[in-house]
Design an enzyme around this catalytic site. Structure first.
Site, PDB file in Angstrom:
ATOM      1  N   LYS A 257       0.848  -1.197   0.000  1.00  0.00           N
ATOM      2  CA  LYS A 257       0.000   0.000   0.000  1.00  0.00           C
ATOM      3  C   LYS A 257       0.880   1.243   0.000  1.00  0.00           C
ATOM      4  O   LYS A 257       1.653   1.472   0.921  1.00  0.00           O
ATOM      5  CB  LYS A 257      -0.929   0.010   1.227  1.00  0.00           C
ATOM      6  CG  LYS A 257      -1.704   1.338   1.413  1.00  0.00           C
ATOM      7  CD  LYS A 257      -2.703   1.294   2.571  1.00  0.00           C
ATOM      8  CE  LYS A 257      -3.271   2.698   2.872  1.00  0.00           C
ATOM      9  NZ  LYS A 257      -4.219   2.703   4.014  1.00  0.00           N
ATOM     10  N   LYS A 269      -9.598  13.048   8.515  1.00  0.00           N
ATOM     11  CA  LYS A 269      -9.133  12.550   9.817  1.00  0.00           C
ATOM     12  C   LYS A 269      -8.914  13.712  10.770  1.00  0.00           C
ATOM     13  O   LYS A 269      -8.519  14.795  10.340  1.00  0.00           O
ATOM     14  CB  LYS A 269      -7.775  11.829   9.647  1.00  0.00           C
ATOM     15  CG  LYS A 269      -7.823  10.468   9.013  1.00  0.00           C
ATOM     16  CD  LYS A 269      -6.417   9.879   8.951  1.00  0.00           C
ATOM     17  CE  LYS A 269      -6.374   8.555   8.196  1.00  0.00           C
ATOM     18  NZ  LYS A 269      -7.137   7.482   8.839  1.00  0.00           N
ATOM     19  N   ASP A 281       1.597   5.971   5.880  1.00  0.00           N
ATOM     20  CA  ASP A 281       0.595   5.139   5.215  1.00  0.00           C
ATOM     21  C   ASP A 281       1.120   4.478   3.947  1.00  0.00           C
ATOM     22  O   ASP A 281       0.371   3.801   3.237  1.00  0.00           O
ATOM     23  CB  ASP A 281      -0.663   5.968   4.922  1.00  0.00           C
ATOM     24  CG  ASP A 281      -1.935   5.133   5.003  1.00  0.00           C
ATOM     25  OD1 ASP A 281      -1.881   4.035   5.585  1.00  0.00           O
ATOM     26  OD2 ASP A 281      -2.971   5.572   4.459  1.00  0.00           O
ATOM     27  N   ASP A 340     -12.045   7.609   3.663  1.00  0.00           N
ATOM     28  CA  ASP A 340     -10.856   7.246   4.441  1.00  0.00           C
ATOM     29  C   ASP A 340     -10.544   5.749   4.332  1.00  0.00           C
ATOM     30  O   ASP A 340      -9.498   5.296   4.778  1.00  0.00           O
ATOM     31  CB  ASP A 340     -11.061   7.655   5.907  1.00  0.00           C
ATOM     32  CG  ASP A 340      -9.757   7.759   6.674  1.00  0.00           C
ATOM     33  OD1 ASP A 340      -8.694   7.682   6.037  1.00  0.00           O
ATOM     34  OD2 ASP A 340      -9.815   7.917   7.904  1.00  0.00           O
ATOM     35  N   ARG A 344      -7.886   0.050   0.643  1.00  0.00           N
ATOM     36  CA  ARG A 344      -8.477  -1.121  -0.031  1.00  0.00           C
ATOM     37  C   ARG A 344      -8.838  -0.803  -1.469  1.00  0.00           C
ATOM     38  O   ARG A 344      -8.847  -1.685  -2.322  1.00  0.00           O
ATOM     39  CB  ARG A 344      -9.680  -1.609   0.782  1.00  0.00           C
ATOM     40  CG  ARG A 344     -10.794  -0.606   0.901  1.00  0.00           C
ATOM     41  CD  ARG A 344     -11.791  -0.958   2.001  1.00  0.00           C
ATOM     42  NE  ARG A 344     -11.270  -0.669   3.339  1.00  0.00           N
ATOM     43  CZ  ARG A 344     -11.905  -0.929   4.467  1.00  0.00           C
ATOM     44  NH1 ARG A 344     -13.085  -1.523   4.449  1.00  0.00           N
ATOM     45  NH2 ARG A 344     -11.370  -0.624   5.627  1.00  0.00           N
TER      46      ARG A 344
END
Ligand code: BES
Ligand code: MN
Ligand code: ZN
Length: 497
Positions: A257, A269, A281, A340, A344
């Site tokens: 990712k 967020k 991230d 958010d 995926r």
């Protein structure tokens, strides 16, 4: 840091500091051999029993290297690779306190194989010495050890193999840490891809980078949707390592990712303890990139492809909104109910594209859910796999790799009923499954895009630390690099049997 192995007598070793890990069982023998009848030395170690975490430094006149630090390891049969890594990192801290340039570390008498023990000592030392100083403008306040020597009693061959692997693996982990610690404005998708190209050239794996036009042509709707709110175009980077002596014809595909910054998008967020951590991230991407570095440098006979979908997730004017239905690379449609849950979306396209390689196995690493942190904490990753006959063996192999490597993982179940939480009123599925079992519903989402053996590792917890722990400093830990390398090493070993 230069790393070498020697068998010459400890007394003759020309280094600034000798670290001697000693078990309770071996304490008397080592003290006798090292301190002999040096009176001040004997007084200094009088209370040293070799118990865990005990540490004493003695200054011995009969030594080339005056300083010897004894480290207690506790009982010999309880010593693990992880305790050696931690001890060695404590040794690195001692070395930096003394500001020494060269250090030797002794291989203790334990039940562990010499090769693995030697690797663990080097890994712990190199990882414990890691500092991220790229943005510090003042003169170096820390200290760097220039040379580490592993001291083996007799046969140095296994110690040498282990030390060399430990160095390569620890340097790869450092690569991953560096990438995670980079400022977000220094790792746009384009810059990240350039860095991957550089690493490929340096270490000998192939790299090709797709730009936005190619990504659009391929129909990667998930990646493009997440990218809509950003000024920076996405990239999709493919790495390939295919040695002639590979044990597998069908590739193992790794997916990382690469959300280079996750604001949450329009489902924004909060800053504190949430968005302020989100330069990490792309830790899955970092781990996969660095694992490719290690695989190439170790010259592992395994055919591996790696893929990094990269973008940031921002609430720009054109950003995707809750309610948008997105057509994914696979053709499935997804109703986005929370922007958010972007990881995926981009991983799904990569997993779908992975089918074109007819893979033996696909492993993805992703900082996917806060729920994984709630479930397992910040030291352990969650592992999930699709439910076929091979599932238990795949999970076991990953758990074993976690135990050996120092990157622990724990399984979560993937029962069919969890997928019901993803049912959408308007599209084939939703991108969120509600509060319950958040890591598993994320796994179930990804599973829909696979049709091959697949392992998902959610590294949201252990990829980034807010305070130092063991041989990890604050920030990126490089979690996943050692896990993947160990998994692949076992894969090779079993295939060669
Ligand atoms: N990148 C985050 C997950 C994360 C959280 C990583 C904490 C590291 C530490 C991910 O993109 C995310 O925002 N997940 C959401 C999913 C939710 C909206 C279904 C989450 O976990 O809250
Ligand atoms: Mn997110
Ligand atoms: Zn994210």
């Amino acid at each position: 840091m230069k790393v070498s192995v020697t068998t010459i007598d400890l007394h003759e070793l020309d280094v600034d500091l000798i670290l001697l890990p000693v078990t309770e069982d071996d304490r008397d023998r080592v003290v006798e051999a090292v301190v002999g009848d040096d009176e001040t030395g004997l007084l200094a170690v009088e209370d040293f029993k070799g118990a865990e975490d005990e540490l004493v430094t003695v200054y011995l006149s009969g030594f080339q290297s005056r300083r010897v630090t004894f480290f207690g390891l506790g009982s010999a049969d309880a010593v693990s690779l992880e305790s050696l890594r931690k001890l060695s990192a404590a040794g690195a801290a001692t070395a930096s306190r003394f500001k020494v340039d060269t250090v030797a570390v002794g291989l203790p008498e334990t039940e562990l194989a010499t090769e693995a023990a030697s690797q663990a000592l080097v890994e712990g030392f190199v990882l414990g010495s890691y500092r991220f100083r790229k943005y510090k403008t003042d003169a170096d306040d820390g200290h760097e050890v220039q040379r580490l020597v592993v001291h083996a009693e007799s046969n140095d061959k296994p110690a040498r193999r282990g030390a060399e692997r430990g160095r390569i693996v620890a340097e790869a982990v450092s690569t991953a840490r560096d990438l995670v610690n980079l400022s977000p404005n220094d790792k746009t998708p384009t810059l990240l891809s350039k860095e991957i190209e550089r690493l490929g050239k340096k270490h000998g794996f192939e790299v090709s980078v797709w730009d936005k036009a190619l990504i659009t042509e391929e129909g990667m709707g998930g990646l493009l949707a997440v990218n809509l709110g950003s000024m920076e175009p996405p990239t999709f980077t493919i790495m390939e390592w295919q040695p002639e002596n590979a044990v597998n014809a069908k590739p193992i595909v790794l997916v990382g990712k690469g959300v280079v910054f996750d604001t949450g998008g329009l489902s924004l967020k909060p800053t504190k303890d949430s968005m302020d951590l989100m330069k990490s991230d792309m830790a899955g991407a970092a781990a996969v990139i660095a694992a490719m570095e290690a695989v190439a440098r170790l010259d592992l006979p395994v055919y591996v492809i790696a893929m990094i979908p990269a973008t940031d997730n921002r609430p720009g004017e054109n950003a995707y909104v809750p309610g948008d239905v997105i057509k994914m690379h696979s053709g499935l449609t997804v109703e986005v109910l929370n922007t958010d849950a972007e990881g995926r979306m981009i991983l799904a396209d990569a997993l779908s594209y992975a089918k074109t390689y007819n893979p033996k196995l696909v492993v993805d690493l992703a900082t996917l859910t806060g729920a994984a942190v709630v479930a397992l904490g910040s030291g352990v990753a969650a592992v999930m796999t699709n439910q076929d006959d091979g599932a238990p063996a795949r999970t076991d192999a990953m758990v074993r790799a976690g135990e050996r490597s120092g990157d622990p993982v724990h399984p979560l179940p993937m029962f069919d009923h969890y997928a019901e939480q993803l049912k959408s009123d308007v599209a084939d599925m939703k991108n969120v499954g509600g509060r319950e079992a958040g890591s598993i519903t994320a796994g179930k989402f990804l599973e829909r895009f696979t049709d091959y053996p697949w392992i998902h590792v959610d590294i949201a917890g252990p990829s980034f630390l807010k305070s130092a722990r063991g041989y990890h400093s604050v920030g990126g830990t490089g979690f996943g690099v050692r896990l993947i390398v160990e998994y692949l090493r076992e894969f090779v070993a079993l295939a060669q049997k």
